[in-house]
Design a protein around this motif. Structure first.
Motif: not given
Length: 265
Positions: A57-74
């Motif tokens: 699965v795309r890592l992006k798809d899983l991160l989108d479900r969690a919703v990254l905060k704007s200050d995420t760097v890594d």
């Protein structure tokens, strides 16, 4: 590892902490792609490199479900054995970055990261974390196990090429062949020399299996009896020629032309 008890956790700098079981992951929309992995400790002409078909699965798809905060760097990936490494958030959101659970049509084995591993086109294998149990968004530049020991944090693949044949041959037409790889930059040209680098000839390149895989190359040579020095160099898809400067793997990967002496006759 008991896959029925395994869970993937996504947390840290996210709006919603999420978990996935192995079966839940496999029910998500999947992608299949060929990608080459090379160890950063691979020397010039070395064999610590391989190509495979990966499904996940795309890592992006899983991160989108969690919703990254704007200050995420890594994005930090943590393994069941305590190992951890990170990739920048913009790289984590790229289309070609997947969490793989199959290799060459079969579930990952233990050596290759069962039940889940990261595949990131463009960077050396040490950052393609295996045995993943947790993904963590952080607001700082996370340094992993090998970075703390002097290895490069960006770990971008250097353009490489290798001679695999021949080792010896009779006079006449001889096939010279090998591989070339430049991560996600692709290979545009491979050149071969049969006189120690004095002159160069274009080799034939077979089409890559994907934008993230190595290429196979070959060249036909009318070989005369005696000792000959074969050398190879590659040019990446951006037109940058592989460097001839020979350096050891640490801190950011080996470089230099692969060469071999061949006795004809």
């Amino acid at each position: 590892m008991d896959v029925k008890r395994w869970k993937l956790e996504i947390g840290g700098e996210v709006e919603t902490q999420v978990w996935f079981t192995y079966d839940e992951l496999k029910l998500l929309p999947s992608v299949q792609q060929y990608a080459t992995l090379e160890c950063i400790s691979n020397g010039v002409g070395g064999d610590l490199i391989g190509n495979a078909s990966w499904r996940g699965v795309r890592l992006k798809d899983l991160l989108d479900r969690a919703v990254l905060k704007s200050d995420t760097v890594d994005i930090v990936l943590r393994a069941s054995d305590g190992y951890a490494d990170s990739i920048p958030v913009d790289q984590a959101m790229a289309e070609g970055v997947i969490l793989a659970y199959e290799m060459n049509g079969a579930p990952l084995n233990q050596t290759h990261g069962f039940p889940l591993r990261l595949i990131v086109p463009g960077i050396y294998g040490m950052k393609n974390v295996k045995w993943i149990t947790r993904i963590e968004a952080v607001s700082y530049d996370f340094k992993g196990y090998w970075q703390a020991r002097g290895w490069d944090d960006r770990a971008i693949y250097k353009t490489m090429s290798r001679i695999d044949a021949p080792r010896k041959a009779a006079p006449g037409q001889v096939a010279i062949a090998g591989i070339a790889f430049a991560g996600d930059r692709s290979i545009s040209k491979v050149e071969v020399s049969t006189d120690g680098g004095k002159t160069w000839e274009l080799a034939q390149i077979r089409p890559a299996l994907s934008p993230y895989s190595w290429v196979l190359w070959h060249s036909e040579w009318e070989a005369s009896a005696g000792s000959h020095s074969l050398v190879v160099r590659a040019t990446d898809g951006k037109g940058v020629v592989q460097t001839s400067q020979r350096v050891p793997p640490i801190p950011d990967g080996a470089s230099g032309y692969d060469s071999r002496s061949v006795q004809i006759g």
